[in-house]
Design a protein around this motif. Structure first.
Motif, PDB file in Angstrom:
ATOM      1  N   ARG A 558       0.877  -1.177   0.000  1.00  0.00           N
ATOM      2  CA  ARG A 558       0.000   0.000   0.000  1.00  0.00           C
ATOM      3  C   ARG A 558       0.906   1.215   0.000  1.00  0.00           C
ATOM      4  NH1 ARG A 558      -3.244   0.253   5.008  1.00  0.00           N
ATOM      5  NH2 ARG A 558      -4.539  -1.329   3.996  1.00  0.00           N
ATOM      6  N   PHE A 559       0.883   1.953  -1.109  1.00  0.00           N
ATOM      7  CA  PHE A 559       1.795   3.086  -1.243  1.00  0.00           C
ATOM      8  C   PHE A 559       1.281   4.270  -0.434  1.00  0.00           C
ATOM      9  CE2 PHE A 559       2.845   0.492  -4.897  1.00  0.00           C
ATOM     10  CZ  PHE A 559       4.221   0.496  -4.823  1.00  0.00           C
ATOM     11  N   GLU A 560       2.151   4.813   0.389  1.00  0.00           N
ATOM     12  CA  GLU A 560       1.816   5.949   1.238  1.00  0.00           C
ATOM     13  C   GLU A 560       2.865   7.036   1.045  1.00  0.00           C
ATOM     14  OE1 GLU A 560       1.357   4.296   5.152  1.00  0.00           O
ATOM     15  OE2 GLU A 560      -0.443   3.181   4.604  1.00  0.00           O
ATOM     16  N   ALA A 561       2.685   8.164   1.737  1.00  0.00           N
ATOM     17  CA  ALA A 561       3.517   9.342   1.484  1.00  0.00           C
ATOM     18  C   ALA A 561       5.001   9.059   1.687  1.00  0.00           C
ATOM     19  CB  ALA A 561       3.063  10.485   2.385  1.00  0.00           C
ATOM     20  N   ARG A 562       5.363   8.366   2.763  1.00  0.00           N
ATOM     21  CA  ARG A 562       6.796   8.132   3.038  1.00  0.00           C
ATOM     22  C   ARG A 562       7.160   6.702   2.673  1.00  0.00           C
ATOM     23  NH1 ARG A 562       9.888   6.712   7.743  1.00  0.00           N
ATOM     24  NH2 ARG A 562      12.002   7.550   7.602  1.00  0.00           N
ATOM     25  N   ASP A 563       6.847   5.765   3.545  1.00  0.00           N
ATOM     26  CA  ASP A 563       7.123   4.351   3.271  1.00  0.00           C
ATOM     27  C   ASP A 563       5.832   3.652   2.874  1.00  0.00           C
ATOM     28  OD1 ASP A 563       9.711   4.754   4.008  1.00  0.00           O
ATOM     29  OD2 ASP A 563       9.487   3.974   6.035  1.00  0.00           O
ATOM     30  N   ALA A 564       5.947   2.687   1.961  1.00  0.00           N
ATOM     31  CA  ALA A 564       4.802   1.846   1.653  1.00  0.00           C
ATOM     32  C   ALA A 564       4.592   0.859   2.798  1.00  0.00           C
ATOM     33  CB  ALA A 564       5.035   1.095   0.343  1.00  0.00           C
ATOM     34  N   LEU A 565       3.379   0.332   2.903  1.00  0.00           N
ATOM     35  CA  LEU A 565       3.080  -0.700   3.902  1.00  0.00           C
ATOM     36  C   LEU A 565       3.091  -2.051   3.204  1.00  0.00           C
ATOM     37  CD1 LEU A 565       2.192  -1.377   6.825  1.00  0.00           C
ATOM     38  CD2 LEU A 565      -0.169  -1.198   6.025  1.00  0.00           C
ATOM     39  N   LEU A 566       3.850  -2.996   3.744  1.00  0.00           N
ATOM     40  CA  LEU A 566       3.906  -4.346   3.174  1.00  0.00           C
ATOM     41  C   LEU A 566       2.627  -5.094   3.559  1.00  0.00           C
ATOM     42  CD1 LEU A 566       7.616  -4.981   3.992  1.00  0.00           C
ATOM     43  CD2 LEU A 566       6.639  -5.526   1.784  1.00  0.00           C
ATOM     44  N   LEU A 567       1.759  -5.320   2.590  1.00  0.00           N
ATOM     45  CA  LEU A 567       0.497  -6.003   2.851  1.00  0.00           C
ATOM     46  C   LEU A 567       0.618  -7.519   2.704  1.00  0.00           C
ATOM     47  CD1 LEU A 567      -1.952  -3.658   0.892  1.00  0.00           C
ATOM     48  CD2 LEU A 567      -1.436  -3.641   3.336  1.00  0.00           C
ATOM     49  N   ARG A 568       1.435  -7.956   1.751  1.00  0.00           N
ATOM     50  CA  ARG A 568       1.577  -9.388   1.508  1.00  0.00           C
ATOM     51  C   ARG A 568       2.991  -9.638   1.012  1.00  0.00           C
ATOM     52  NH1 ARG A 568      -2.271  -9.570   3.123  1.00  0.00           N
ATOM     53  NH2 ARG A 568      -3.885  -9.349   1.549  1.00  0.00           N
ATOM     54  N   ALA A 569       3.678 -10.607   1.615  1.00  0.00           N
ATOM     55  CA  ALA A 569       5.070 -10.871   1.225  1.00  0.00           C
ATOM     56  C   ALA A 569       5.456 -12.277   1.629  1.00  0.00           C
ATOM     57  CB  ALA A 569       6.007  -9.836   1.874  1.00  0.00           C
ATOM     58  N   ALA A 570       6.623 -12.682   1.158  1.00  0.00           N
ATOM     59  CA  ALA A 570       7.173 -13.995   1.503  1.00  0.00           C
ATOM     60  C   ALA A 570       8.674 -13.844   1.693  1.00  0.00           C
ATOM     61  CB  ALA A 570       6.871 -15.009   0.398  1.00  0.00           C
ATOM     62  N   PRO A 571       9.265 -14.585   2.634  1.00  0.00           N
ATOM     63  CA  PRO A 571      10.719 -14.517   2.828  1.00  0.00           C
ATOM     64  C   PRO A 571      11.454 -15.149   1.647  1.00  0.00           C
ATOM     65  CG  PRO A 571       9.770 -16.207   4.237  1.00  0.00           C
ATOM     66  CD  PRO A 571       8.618 -15.492   3.602  1.00  0.00           C
ATOM     67  N   VAL A 572      12.668 -14.655   1.389  1.00  0.00           N
ATOM     68  CA  VAL A 572      13.486 -15.201   0.320  1.00  0.00           C
ATOM     69  C   VAL A 572      14.894 -15.416   0.875  1.00  0.00           C
ATOM     70  CG1 VAL A 572      14.086 -12.904  -0.573  1.00  0.00           C
ATOM     71  CG2 VAL A 572      14.198 -14.871  -2.096  1.00  0.00           C
ATOM     72  N   ASP A 573      15.554 -16.426   0.382  1.00  0.00           N
ATOM     73  CA  ASP A 573      16.868 -16.807   0.885  1.00  0.00           C
ATOM     74  C   ASP A 573      17.959 -16.015   0.158  1.00  0.00           C
ATOM     75  OD1 ASP A 573      18.737 -18.585   2.313  1.00  0.00           O
ATOM     76  OD2 ASP A 573      19.167 -19.325   0.299  1.00  0.00           O
ATOM     77  N   GLU A 574      18.864 -15.378   0.920  1.00  0.00           N
ATOM     78  CA  GLU A 574      19.913 -14.557   0.300  1.00  0.00           C
ATOM     79  C   GLU A 574      20.865 -15.402  -0.540  1.00  0.00           C
ATOM     80  OE1 GLU A 574      23.628 -11.570   1.417  1.00  0.00           O
ATOM     81  OE2 GLU A 574      22.094 -11.997   2.935  1.00  0.00           O
ATOM     82  N   ASN A 575      21.218 -16.584  -0.066  1.00  0.00           N
ATOM     83  CA  ASN A 575      22.117 -17.439  -0.853  1.00  0.00           C
ATOM     84  C   ASN A 575      21.491 -17.788  -2.193  1.00  0.00           C
ATOM     85  OD1 ASN A 575      24.157 -17.471   1.087  1.00  0.00           O
ATOM     86  ND2 ASN A 575      23.209 -19.181   2.195  1.00  0.00           N
ATOM     87  N   TRP A 576      20.181 -18.050  -2.162  1.00  0.00           N
ATOM     88  CA  TRP A 576      19.484 -18.334  -3.417  1.00  0.00           C
ATOM     89  C   TRP A 576      19.498 -17.106  -4.318  1.00  0.00           C
ATOM     90  CZ3 TRP A 576      15.342 -16.061  -5.804  1.00  0.00           C
ATOM     91  CH2 TRP A 576      14.835 -16.734  -6.921  1.00  0.00           C
ATOM     92  N   LEU A 577      19.281 -15.900  -3.741  1.00  0.00           N
ATOM     93  CA  LEU A 577      19.324 -14.672  -4.530  1.00  0.00           C
ATOM     94  C   LEU A 577      20.672 -14.510  -5.212  1.00  0.00           C
ATOM     95  CD1 LEU A 577      17.576 -11.943  -2.308  1.00  0.00           C
ATOM     96  CD2 LEU A 577      16.779 -12.811  -4.514  1.00  0.00           C
ATOM     97  N   ARG A 578      21.760 -14.806  -4.479  1.00  0.00           N
ATOM     98  CA  ARG A 578      23.096 -14.643  -5.058  1.00  0.00           C
ATOM     99  C   ARG A 578      23.322 -15.621  -6.210  1.00  0.00           C
ATOM    100  NH1 ARG A 578      26.481 -11.257  -2.474  1.00  0.00           N
ATOM    101  NH2 ARG A 578      25.843 -10.482  -0.410  1.00  0.00           N
ATOM    102  N   ARG A 579      22.717 -16.815  -6.109  1.00  0.00           N
ATOM    103  CA  ARG A 579      22.850 -17.766  -7.213  1.00  0.00           C
ATOM    104  C   ARG A 579      21.955 -17.390  -8.395  1.00  0.00           C
ATOM    105  NH1 ARG A 579      22.199 -21.379  -2.932  1.00  0.00           N
ATOM    106  NH2 ARG A 579      20.126 -21.966  -3.705  1.00  0.00           N
ATOM    107  N   ALA A 580      20.742 -16.918  -8.086  1.00  0.00           N
ATOM    108  CA  ALA A 580      19.767 -16.636  -9.151  1.00  0.00           C
ATOM    109  C   ALA A 580      20.033 -15.314  -9.859  1.00  0.00           C
ATOM    110  CB  ALA A 580      18.353 -16.638  -8.568  1.00  0.00           C
ATOM    111  N   PHE A 581      20.515 -14.311  -9.122  1.00  0.00           N
ATOM    112  CA  PHE A 581      20.709 -12.977  -9.696  1.00  0.00           C
ATOM    113  C   PHE A 581      22.113 -12.452  -9.390  1.00  0.00           C
ATOM    114  CE2 PHE A 581      16.156 -13.247  -8.425  1.00  0.00           C
ATOM    115  CZ  PHE A 581      15.582 -13.198  -9.690  1.00  0.00           C
ATOM    116  N   PRO A 582      23.154 -13.158  -9.790  1.00  0.00           N
ATOM    117  CA  PRO A 582      24.515 -12.706  -9.429  1.00  0.00           C
ATOM    118  C   PRO A 582      24.845 -11.332  -9.997  1.00  0.00           C
ATOM    119  CG  PRO A 582      24.599 -14.428 -11.098  1.00  0.00           C
ATOM    120  CD  PRO A 582      23.192 -14.388 -10.607  1.00  0.00           C
TER     121      PRO A 582
END
Length: 834
Positions: A558-582
């Motif tokens: 939900r976009f607001e004036a300063r920070d957006a509010l996270l309404l729905r999300a899922a955790p992601v693994d950093e090691n996987w991110l480094r492999r998937a998007f080096p």
């Protein structure tokens, strides 16, 4: 079957004649005129068609089936013979099909796959007033094909309520108008009771209409949910003598056919319909229309990044079409369930102006050109944002060309975010989970109180499949999501069953492919705040289920004036991110302005996209990077941080004044806003070799500022807006230039001069080749203001005598001649003794 007569029949000979001479035609015909079914049949024997196919574009699947079936019956044939149709997941065509009714997405794919349109002689765009995105795109592509490849291709745009004159002018096409077929309809507003829900008002209106008016009743409702609620309530209220039916795009073909045919047992019918019944389908026996005035139409939802169906008020044109449905077989009645005082927009807004444009941007890239003739061009801002997203998804190259991945995304025929995720899933097990996730993302939230973890929704879906759905879950919603997931698996040829359980990060690992711009990293100093890959920031609410996760992927914000509010999300693994998007993890040195220390600092940063993961001092400031950092510091601090002098501000005012007074000089914009916007071009070179803001002195700053003008322009400024001007006393006096502080417009230039120095001068001095008079501040011998005038001649003639009378006694040693026109100008007092 007997051929029925339609109002359009008398216009068909003229229509055929126009298409013999012109390759484009605009046809305006109200509902009931017969344009949808009679025009294609009339064109079958046209000489220019040469046995080729006619494509009829319908915006809705219900209308496509209905039109094809009606035309086939007129020819005494089966659907799939001379007349057939193709819609998503369904096709009834054969080798002998000459008229093919298709929905909008099908036409787009045909044009992309075969721009020559081999075997097709005409395309008819029916119900174009609905202004669906694919309809606008299809027409733009067809016009391009006609202009570049197929000048023999006929294009007919048919509409009930569109501005036909504007469309005909845009297409450079003749315009024909047909009469409609209808009986008088009495339109009134059925009042709501205090705090009455819309569904209750509908039920009350239906009950009253059945008691007071003959014939069947057509009720327009915004969507499937409202239809189901009203249908359940009416079936409890009404006796078996009244049949309550639903009509919407998701209805099975057999049930649609039942609604579109007369009742076989003579019972009265109440048909609850979405706006599919506005046009192109005829409901026999309807004498009464009850209109909620609402519809669900596509609107871009920035929270989710998708286009969703939102509840909106219909346009007046739609209200008129809906009411007209009551007068198709006899005189009828229409009850509107909104106040008579409520004013509706005249026409429905084009989807292209209000939906997310990633799909359109990808289609244009696949076509190889965005220079198409749109009825309403796609807005520049949303289109640029769509292209940026496609580049992040790997669908477009940096130059904007479609990539191999982009073509695979396009072939899936869904939103590019979902397609990118599905294509990246890999093996069948992951693909089955991706199908679940796609179904969840497209659907409304199935949980009433489910927190912000997307995994909670997936677990509810998994539990539903075992018969143990959570108590706060909407079971029908979960059933629809499960069905959508099955459909995705079928489309993707995935034989694996969805998993029964998953690791916490598995959803996020998939989701990262759909939302690469919304991968989020926890702020080092605030556990509830996250930095997003697109450079923005967002926060969790205090009771978030995701608190403590270092990396997240947000599917809804939900976009607001300063920070957006996270309404729905899922955790992601950093090691996987480094492999998937080096390639998205980078390390580089940067020099930036430290506002507190008012100095440059050198830092070495590790980033993921625009997220700073780690930042530490890099020691000495690199001069090569300092110029850019100092220039950006000026953007933060404002131009006042630079060493302005009165002379430089005067120079700025002179340039800006001449830009307005003499536009033919083509001087660059030197206003404050323009100077900041172009700072990299003129200011950054001046900071070369400097590592402090105050190291830029007045002379170097002045040279940088004046570098915006070439030599001839600088000469013109000095000549046409001089710093000083000679006055009759023989001296030079300064001209003062100024700009309005709010608008930046030039104020009249001012010459402050002692009155005695202007004796003998008849007219006001002028600059800028005589175009601009100076405002004269006439001063006393003591330098005090006596008069402000822009008309020196008038001052000598009317005001000077009064000034002379008053000043002569105060300054007796200065000349105050009776005739200022012939007196000698001077800056001195009279010699003693005179």
């Amino acid at each position: 079957m007997d051929t029925p007569t339609f109002p359009i029949s008398t216009l068909l000979p003229q229509l055929l004649a126009e298409l013999e001479m012109h390759s484009r035609l605009v046809l305006e015909a109200p509902p009931g005129a017969g344009k949808t079914t009679q025009v294609p049949l009339a064109l079958l024997d046209a000489s220019w068609l040469q046995g080729r196919k006619i494509m009829v574009l319908e915006p809705r699947r219900v209308a496509a089936r209905s039109a094809a079936q009606f035309m086939a019956r007129q020819l005494g044939d089966e659907v799939g013979g001379t007349v057939g149709y193709r819609i998503r997941f369904e096709s009834r065509v054969s080798a002998r099909t000459r008229i093919e009714v298709v929905t909008e997405g099908i036409l787009t794919r045909m044009l992309q796959d075969d721009p020559m349109l081999e075997g097709i002689g005409a395309i008819l765009f029916d119900e174009f007033h609905e202004r669906h995105l694919h309809g606008d795109l299809g027409l733009a592509l067809a016009l391009d094909v006609q202009a570049q490849l197929r000048d023999d291709l006929r294009l007919v745009v048919m509409s009930a309520t569109l501005d036909g004159e504007r469309l005909a002018r845009l297409l450079d096409a003749p315009r024909l108008s047909s009469e409609g077929r209808g009986f008088p309809v009495d339109v009134s507003h059925f009042p709501a009771r205090r705090d009455e829900a819309m569904e209750l008002q509908v039920r009350r209106a239906v009950q009253q209409a059945l008691a007071t008016h003959p014939g069947d009743i057509l009720v327009f409702l915004p969507g499937l949910r409202e239809i189901q609620r009203v249908q359940a309530g009416l079936r409890e209220m009404l006796d078996a003598g009244v049949e309550v039916l639903a009509l919407h795009g998701e209805l099975p073909v057999e049930q649609q056919g039942r609604v579109l045919q007369p009742a076989s047992d003579g019972r009265r019918r109440v048909v609850l319909s979405t706006n599919v019944a506005e046009s192109s389908v005829t409901l026999p026996g309807v004498r009464m229309v009850i209109d909620s005035g609402l519809a669900r139409e596509p609107q871009y939802d920035p929270n989710s990044g998708f286009t969703r169906l939102d509840l909106v008020n219909i346009a007046q044109a739609s209200a008129d079409q809906r009411a007209g449905r009551a007068g198709r077989v006899a005189e009828g009645w229409a009850w509107r369930l909104w106040p008579q005082s409520q004013r509706l927009e005249p026409q429905r807004r084009a989807e292209i102006e209000q939906v997310e444009l990633a799909g359109l941007a990808l289609e244009l890239a696949a076509w190889g050109s965005s220079e198409l003739c749109f009825v309403d061009p796609p807005p520049a801002g949303p289109l640029a944002a769509a292209r940026e997203l496609l580049q992040r998804l790997g669908a477009l190259s940096d130059s904007g060309a479609i990539t191999a991945i982009g073509r695979r995304i396009l072939a899936l025929g869904t939103h590019p975010r979902l397609a990118a995720m599905l294509l990246a899933a890999g093996n069948d097990s992951k693909l089955a989970l991706a199908a679940d996730l796609a179904a969840l993302l497209e659907a409304r939230d199935p949980l009433r109180q489910g927190g912000d973890a997307l995994a909670t929704r997936w677990r509810a879906l998994a539990a539903f499949r075992t018969g143990r759905a959570p108590a706060d879950a909407n079971r029908s919603g979960l059933a629809a999501i499960d069905a959508a997931a099955r459909q995705w698996r079928r489309r993707l040829h995935c034989d694996a069953s969805p998993p029964a359980s998953i690791e916490a990060h598995q959803l996020g690992d998939l989701l990262a492919h759909a939302f690469p711009d919304r991968i989020a990293f926890q702020h080092p100093n605030d556990p509830l705040r996250y930095l997003l890959a697109n450079g923005r920031s967002a926060r969790l609410h205090e009771l978030s289920d995701l608190r403590g996760e270092p990396w997240l992927v947000a599917s809804e914000l939900r976009f607001e004036a300063r920070d957006a509010l996270l309404l729905r999300a899922a955790p992601v693994d950093e090691n996987w991110l480094r492999r998937a998007f080096p390639q998205r993890f980078t390390r580089h040195d940067e020099v930036r302005w430290d506002a507190e220390r008012r100095a440059l600092v050198a830092v070495r940063e590790t980033r993921f996209d625009r997220i700073v993961i780690d930042s530490r001092s890099a020691g000495r400031v690199d001069p090569a990077l300092a110029a850019h950092a100092l220039t950006e510091a000026v953007a933060e601090l404002g131009l006042q941080a630079l060493p302005w002098t009165d002379g430089l501000r005067q120079w700025q005012a002179r340039v800006e004044s001449l830009r307005r007074w003499m536009p033919e000089l083509d001087l660059p914009d030197c206003g404050d806003a323009a100077l900041l916007a172009s700072r990299g071009r003129w200011l950054q070179p001046a900071f070369a070799g400097r590592t402090r803001l105050d190291a830029l002195d007045e002379a170097a700053f002045g040279d940088a500022l004046k570098s915006l003008l070439d030599w001839s322009q600088r000469q013109a400024v000095d000549r046409l807006a001089p710093v000083r001007i000679s006055v009759p006393s023989g001296l030079e006096r300064a001209i003062c230039y100024a700009l309005d502080s709010e608008t930046g417009a030039p104020l009249p230039p001012v010459l402050a001069v002692k009155l005695q120095e202007l004796f003998g001068l008849a007219d006001t001095p002028r600059i800028a080749e005589g175009r601009v008079p100076l405002i004269l501040h006439l001063l006393s011998p003591g330098g005090r203001p006596l008069q402000v005038t822009g008309d020196l001649r008038s001052f000598w003639a009317s005001t000077y005598a009064e000034v002379r009378k008053e000043m002569k006694g105060r300054y007796p040693r200065h000349p105050w001649p009776d005739d200022p026109w012939t007196a000698t100008a001077t800056h001195r007092a009279k010699p003693r003794g005179t």
